[in-house]
Motif scaffolding. Structure first.
Motif, PDB file in Angstrom:
ATOM      1  N   ASP A 490     -17.733  10.776   6.404  1.00 20.59           N
ATOM      2  CA  ASP A 490     -17.126   9.605   7.037  1.00 20.59           C
ATOM      3  C   ASP A 490     -15.618   9.544   6.803  1.00 20.59           C
ATOM      4  O   ASP A 490     -14.836   9.320   7.720  1.00 20.59           O
ATOM      5  N   LYS A 491     -15.207   9.778   5.571  1.00 15.00           N
ATOM      6  CA  LYS A 491     -13.788   9.651   5.225  1.00 15.00           C
ATOM      7  C   LYS A 491     -12.940  10.678   5.981  1.00 15.00           C
ATOM      8  O   LYS A 491     -11.918  10.338   6.587  1.00 15.00           O
ATOM      9  N   SER A 492     -13.391  11.940   5.967  1.00 13.28           N
ATOM     10  CA  SER A 492     -12.597  12.975   6.627  1.00 13.28           C
ATOM     11  C   SER A 492     -12.565  12.749   8.134  1.00 13.28           C
ATOM     12  O   SER A 492     -11.550  13.020   8.792  1.00 13.28           O
ATOM     13  N   GLU A 495      -9.984   9.945   8.935  1.00 15.04           N
ATOM     14  CA  GLU A 495      -8.610  10.448   8.754  1.00 15.04           C
ATOM     15  C   GLU A 495      -8.215  11.337   9.927  1.00 15.04           C
ATOM     16  O   GLU A 495      -7.093  11.252  10.449  1.00 15.04           O
TER      17      GLU A 495
END
Length: 957
Positions: A490-492, A495
Motif C-alpha cells: 500500500d505504501k509504495s 508514493e
C-alpha cells in the motif's frame, strides 16, 4: 533400411481443438471420443487410422482440395472430405470401401499423370507423401500418359541458398502457401494462374531470393513432395536417424530434430512438440547450422607467449598445464584477485555453472561476469526489486490469449522471429498492438499487421515515456484498484501514484522530451489499461540504457497498476537475445550473486556452497567486465579465462577493450573460431558447438530444454570437459561423468531448480523454473496468486536524461540492433549462406538527414562519436526518424562498438548501446581504426596460418 519411424512424427491431418465438450462417434465400427470441433480425419488418426491425404497436415487449417481423404458417413450423401468435416455425436464413419478405393486411386492417377516418374533419383525418395499415397491407394498404372500438355519441363528456382523449388513436381496442394500465411505470417507465396496453369509463386512470379520470403523453412516443411527440398538433402540423401535438441541462436529456444546420417547432420527440422516453437523455425535455426563444421573451426589447442608470436599447436595436456601454471604465476605475483573469468550465454547451463564454480572455488575470488550483463542485467534487477524474481512471467504461448500487446524496444520479427510469428497470428485474429520504438520496425506496418499506436520516442527517453503512460492511467482512473489492494504494498503504491500524477509527468509535459505527441501517448495508455488482457514484451531497447533498470521497474509498475500480471495473456516478458542469457544469469555468473540470484555476502547461502564444494569462498563481490578492463589498464588484473564469448567485438568502446586485453599477461580463450577476442589470447582451447555436447539451455520463458550431442566433439572434448581439465590442473577436483550430474548439483544447491533433473526433462520435454516441491512439474505462469516477493512493490521512476548529449559537433543519435539473417557478433551466421541477405553492417539514416549532408543511398559515410570513428555504407530509409541513425554489429570490421561509449546503467553497468551522439558525413576511405584493424587482423590470420604450416611440417604432411 532407413528407419523413418525415428524421424517422422505422426501427422494427424488437422490441428487439435480445445473444448470442454466431448463428442463420441464411430469410426470403422470403433467408438472414438474427441473434443468438439475436431475433424473426422483427426479423430480417425487418434483412433489409429490414417486416412489418405495430400493437402492436409496438422500444422495448418484444413483446405479440402486434394480429394484423397474422402470418407463415407452413414445418412449423408456423397463422399465428404474428412479434413473439412467436423465430428458430430453419433456419427458413423467408414474410412475404407471398394468405392472409396476407386475414387482415391482415380485422384492419384490424375496427380501422377503430370508428375515426373523419377522416384529412384528424386531427393525425396523414401520421404515423399505423394509416393506414399500412390502406394496406399494401390496405384499401379497411369492411363493418361505424358503426350499432352504438362509441367514436366518447368524450370527449377535455385536462387535460395538452402532449398530448391522444382515446379515440375508441384501438385498445387497449397500447403506451402498456407504455411507462409498461417505459420510464418509473411504472405510471401501465392498461387498464380488458374486451372492447369496454377503454380506456386513467390511474390509476383519472382525468384525466391527476390521475394519477401524470409527462408524460415515453413514451406519446405509443409511440402509433401520434392517441390521444395533442402539442398543438403539433395546433396547428402535422406537422413537415417534423428535426435531432439535445442537451437543455439536466440532466446526463443526452439526444439529441433537433428536429422543425421551417422555423425553427419543432413538437416535440422523444427520439433512439433517443442513447447517454445511448436514445429516452426527461422532461417538461422532451420538452415544456418553449417558453421559447426566450417573450415575455420580450430580443433587443436594452441599456445604462444605473446600475441605477436605465431601460434604453436600443442597437446591438450600441455595447453591445460600452461594455462594453469600461468594463472598460478599471476596470482603469486599480483595477488588472488589478479585473474578472473567470463561465462557465455551461448554455452549450456552446466558449462556456465562449472566456469563460475572454477572461478569462485579454483581462482579463490568472485571475478566472474557474463555477456548477459551487457544486455539484460537490468531485467534481473528491475523485476527482482518489484516482483521478486529475475525473469519473465509467461510462456510464449500465452500471447494467444492477449487482447493488447505492447512491444517496447524490441524488434521480434528480426530478433525473435518464431515468437514474432506466433504474436502476428494473434494480431491477425484481432489483438491490438502498441509499438514503442524510435524506428518504424516491421510490426508498425507490414502485410496484414498494423500497429494501433506507434510511439516513436527519442532514444534515451524510455523512462519519461513510461511515466507518461502511468500518468494517464492514474489521473484518468484506469487503475486496477482491487488487484492493487490485494496484491501490492500500500505504501509504495501511494508514493508511486502521487509521483506519476504530478503535472510534470503528463504526456503534454513530456512531449518535448520524448518527441511523441501527447494524444498518441494518451491513446496508447487507455488501450493498454482498458483493452482486456494486456501483455508487455520488451528487448534491449529497454535495458541497454543508462536508466535501463529504472525502465524495467517502470514496466513492472505499469503491469501491476493495471492488474496485468498472474494469468494467461498478460505479464512482463523480456525477449532474451542469445540462446542461454536467462540460464547464464540463473547459474550465478555475476560477481555478486551465486546460482539462484543469492548474494555472495549471505553467510548462510555461502556456507551451503562451501559445504558442498569443500572450499572456503570469498564473501566479497568481484569485478564486473568493465572493472576488469579498468583494472587491467591500471596493472592489477592480469589473467582472464573467457569461455564462448567475444568481448572484443561485443563490448562498448572497442579501443578501450583492446587496450585492456593487450595489458593482460595471460588470456585463455575457449571457442570454436579464432574470434576477435582470441586474437589477443595466449592460450586457445578449442570449444564445441551445440551439436557436440549434452546439457541444457534456459530460454526467455524460463524453459529448461535439453541439448543433446548428435556428433562427437571435433576437438575431442565438450566445453564442460575442458573446464574440468583446467580445474583439475589448478587443484580443484570436479568429479562429473555427465552433465546430468552437474544438473543434479545445481538442483541440490538452487531452490528454484530443486526439482529439475534430466529424467524429468526427458519425461516432460522441458521444464520451466521454479521447479521444486511447491511446483514439481514446473511453473509456466508466474505470480498467479501472489508475487514471489510477497506483495508487489511499486518504485518511483524519476526520469534522468542520459549524460550522452547531442550538440553541434554530434547532432545525431546512433542506436543499434540486430537483423534477421545475422546473429549477435556474427561468428556463426557469417560462416553460413545467411550473409547473402546481409553481407555487411550499414547505417540507416532518414532522407532529411541524408539530404542535409549530401548523402545518397550506398555512399560511404563516416560515423564519429566522442569515443571514435568508423565508416559504413549508408542506407537512406524512412524507417528512421529525423535525428536518429541506426546500425547493426554483426561484422567486426564495421566497428560499431568503436563509436559506442562507456556510459552504462546506474544499477548494473549494462552499457548504453542505444544512445550515442554522432555526426555522419560523406567520406572516401575507411576510418583510421578500420585501417589499423585490417592490419592487425591480417597479422593474426598470418600467425594462425604459420601455425598450420608448422603443424603440417611436423607431421610430415
Amino acid at each position: 533400411m532407413i528407419d523413418l519411424s525415428k524421424i517422422r512424427e505422426i501427422d494427424f491431418g488437422t490441428p487439435a481443438r480445445v473444448s470442454e465438450k466431448l463428442v463420441t462417434l464411430e469410426i470403422d465400427g470403433d467408438e472414438v471420443t474427441v473434443p468438439e470441433g475436431t475433424s473426422v480425419m483427426r479423430a480417425a488418426a487418434l483412433a489409429g487410422t490414417q486416412i489418405p491425404k495430400l493437402c492436409a497436415t496438422d500444422s495448418l487449417e484444413a483446405f479440402g482440395s486434394c480429394r484423397l481423404c474422402l470418407v463415407e458417413i452413414e445418412g449423408r450423401r456423397g463422399y465428404p472430405a474428412s479434413c473439412t468435416t467436423p465430428v458430430e455425436p453419433g456419427m458413423k464413419v467408414r474410412t475404407q470401401s471398394d468405392k472409396l478405393q476407386r475414387l482415391r486411386k482415380g485422384v492419384m492417377e490424375l496427380y501422377i499423370s503430370d508428375h515426373p516418374l523419377d522416384c529412384l533419383t528424386c531427393p525425396a525418395n523414401g520421404n515423399c507423401e505423394l509416393q506414399d499415397m500412390a502406394g496406399v491407394t494401390g496405384l499401379r498404372e497411369v492411363r493418361y500418359g505424358f503426350a499432352g500438355e504438362n509441367h514436366l519441363s518447368d524450370k527449377k528456382d535455385e536462387s535460395n541458398p538452402y532449398f530448391t523449388y522444382d515446379a515440375s513436381k508441384c501438385i498445387v496442394c497449397n500447403r506451402c502457401v498456407r504455411a507462409c500465411e498461417e505459420t510464418q505470417g509473411t504472405f510471401a507465396l501465392t498461387i498464380s494462374g488458374r486451372g492447369f496453369e496454377s503454380r506456386v509463386s513467390p511474390g509476383q512470379d519472382q525468384p525466391f531470393m527476390d521475394s519477401e520470403c524470409v527462408s524460415c523453412g515453413a514451406c519446405v516443411e509443409a511440402c509433401p513432395t520434392a517441390t521444395l527440398q533442402e539442398k543438403s538433402v539433395i546433396t547428402l540423401g535422406q537422413p537415417e536417424h534423428s535426435k531432439i535438441t535445442t537451437c543455439a541462436y536466440c532466446g526463443v529456444g526452439c526444439g529441433f530434430k537433428a536429422e543425421m546420417k551417422g555423425n553427419q547432420v543432413v538437416r535440422m527440422t523444427p520439433w512439433k512438440d517443442g513447447k517454445a516453437n511448436e514445429g516452426h523455425a527461422c532461417v538461422k535455426g532451420r538452415f544456418a547450422w553449417g558453421y559447426a563444421t566450417h573450415p575455420d573451426r580450430i580443433t587443436k589447442p594452441m599456445i604462444r607467449a605473446k600475441i605477436t608470436d605465431p601460434w604453436r599447436e600443442v597437446s591438450w595436456e600441455e595447453a591445460i598445464a600452461y594455462a594453469a601454471s600461468e594463472f598460478k604465476r599471476l596470482q603469486a605475483k599480483y595477488g588472488q584477485d589478479s585473474i578472473g573469468g567470463i561465462t557465455s550465454s551461448r554455452c549450456t547451463n552446466e558449462e556456465t555453472y562449472l566456469v563460475q564454480k572454477l572461478i569462485r572455488a579454483g581462482f579463490g575470488n568472485n571475478n566472474v561476469d557474463t555477456c548477459a550483463r551487457v544486455c539484460h542485467s537490468p531485467t534481473g534487477y528491475g523485476l527482482g526489486q518489484t516482483l521478486g524474481t529475475s525473469a519473465g512471467t509467461q510462456t510464449f504461448k500465452s500471447v494467444e490469449q492477449s487482447d493488447v500487446i505492447m512491444v517496447i524496444g524490441a524488434n521480434p520479427t528480426d530478433g525473435h522471429p518464431v515468437f514474432a510469428s506466433r504474436m502476428k497470428k494473434r494480431l491477425r485474429e484481432g489483438a491490438k498492438l502498441i509499438v514503442i520504438d524510435p524506428r518504424k520496425i516491421d510490426l508498425v506496418d507490414s502485410p496484414h499487421i498494423k500497429a494501433d499506436f506507434h510511439l516513436p520516442l527519442r532514444p534515451g527517453t524510455n523512462v519519461a515515456m513510461i511515466s507518461s503512460l502511468a500518468h494517464v492511467i492514474v489521473t484518468e482512473g484506469l487503475l486496477a484498484e482491487q488487484f492493487i489492494a490485494e496484491r501490492c504494498e500500500d505504501k509504495s503504491f501511494h508514493e508511486w501514484k502521487d509521483f506519476v500524477a504530478k503535472p510534470e509527468n503528463s504526456p503534454e509535459a513530456m512531449a518535448d522530451v520524448t518527441g511523441v505527441p501527447a494524444e498518441l501517448v494518451r491513446g496508447a495508455a487507455r488501450l493498454y489499461a482498458t483493452g482486456g488482457n494486456a501483455a508487455i514484451y520488451y528487448g534491449l531497447g529497454v535495458t541497454e540504457h543508462s536508466q535501463g533498470s529504472t525502465m524495467v521497474i517502470g514496466i513492472a509498475n505499469l503491469a501491476m497498476a493495471t492488474g496485468n500480471i498472474g494469468r494467461e495473456g498478460v505479464g512482463v516478458n523480456p525477449l532474451r537475445g542469445q540462446n542461454n542469457v536467462q540460464g547464464s544469469c540463473d547459474m550465478g555468473s555475476f560477481p555478486h550473486e551465486l546460482p539462484g540470484y543469492r548474494h555472495i555476502s549471505d553467510a548462510a547461502v555461502r556456507s551451503l556452497f562451501e559445504t558442498d564444494w569443500g572450499v572456503k569462498l570469498s564473501p566479497e563481490p568481484g569485478l564486473r567486465i568493465p572493472n576488469m578492463f579498468d583494472a587491467a589498464l591500471s596493472g592489477s588484473f592480469k589473467g582472464l579465462y573467457c569461455q564462448g564469448e567475444d568481448i572484443v567485438q561485443s563490448d562498448p568502446n572497442t579501443q578501450h577493450v583492446t587496450a585492456a586485453m593487450e595489458a593482460m599477461e595471460c588470456v585463455v580463450v575457449q571457442d570454436i573460431f579464432l574470434n576477435e577476442t582470441a586474437k589477443f589470447a595466449h592460450v586457445f582451447l578449442p570449444g564445441s558447438s551445440f551439436l557436440e555436447k549434452d546439457g541444457t539451455f534456459t530460454n526467455a520463458e524460463r524453459r529448461i530444454s535439453r541439448v543433446r550431442q548428435v556428433m562427437k566433439p571435433l576437438a575431442g572434448y565438450a566445453d564442460w570437459q575442458v573446464t574440468l581439465l583446467l580445474a583439475d590442473a589448478l587443484g580443484l577436483k570436479m568429479h562429473y561423468k555427465h552433465p546430468a550430474e552437474i544438473m543434479d548439483e545445481i538442483a541440490r544447491l538452487t531452490p528454484t531448480f530443486a526439482g529439475v533433473s534430466y529424467d524429468k526433462i526427458e519425461r516432460m520435454g522441458s521444464v520451466q523454473w521454479p521447479c521444486n516441491d511447491e511446483a514439481p512439474e514446473g511453473t509456466p505462469l508466474m505470480h498467479v496468486d501472489h508475487f514471489v516477493r510477497g506483495k508487489g512493490k511499486f518504485i518511483i521512476t524519476q526520469y534522468v536524461a542520459t549524460d550522452e548529449k547531442v550538440n553541434k559537433r554530434f547532432p545525431l543519435i546512433l542506436t543499434t540492433g540486430r537483423i534477421l539473417s545475422q546473429y549477435n557478433v556474427g561468428a556463426q551466421t557469417r560462416r553460413t549462406a545467411n550473409s547473402m541477405w546481409h553481407p555487411e553492417d550499414v547505417l540507416e539514416i532518414h532522407p532529411h538527414d541524408a539530404e542535409e549532408r549530401g548523402i545518397k543511398d550506398g555512399d560511404w559515410v563516416g560515423v564519429t562519436s566522442r569515443a571514435g570513428e568508423t565508416v559504413l555504407h549508408a542506407k537512406v530509409s524512412e524507417r528512421m526518424q529525423p535525428g536518429v541513425v541506426y546500425t547493426t554489429f554483426h561484422f567486426p570490421e564495421s566497428g560499431a562498438n568503436v563509436i559506442t561509449t562507456e556510459n552504462s546503467d546506474w544499477a548494473t553497468n549494462c552499457p548504453e548501446y542505444k544512445v550515442t551522439a554522432v555526426q555522419v558525413l560523406p567520406v572516401t576511405q575507411p576510418s583510421e581504426w578500420q585501417q589499423d584493424y585490417q592490419r592487425f587482423n591480417q597479422t593474426q590470420l598470418d600467425l594462425l596460418a604459420q601455425r598450420t604450416a608448422e603443424s603440417v611440417g611436423r607431421t610430415g604432411g
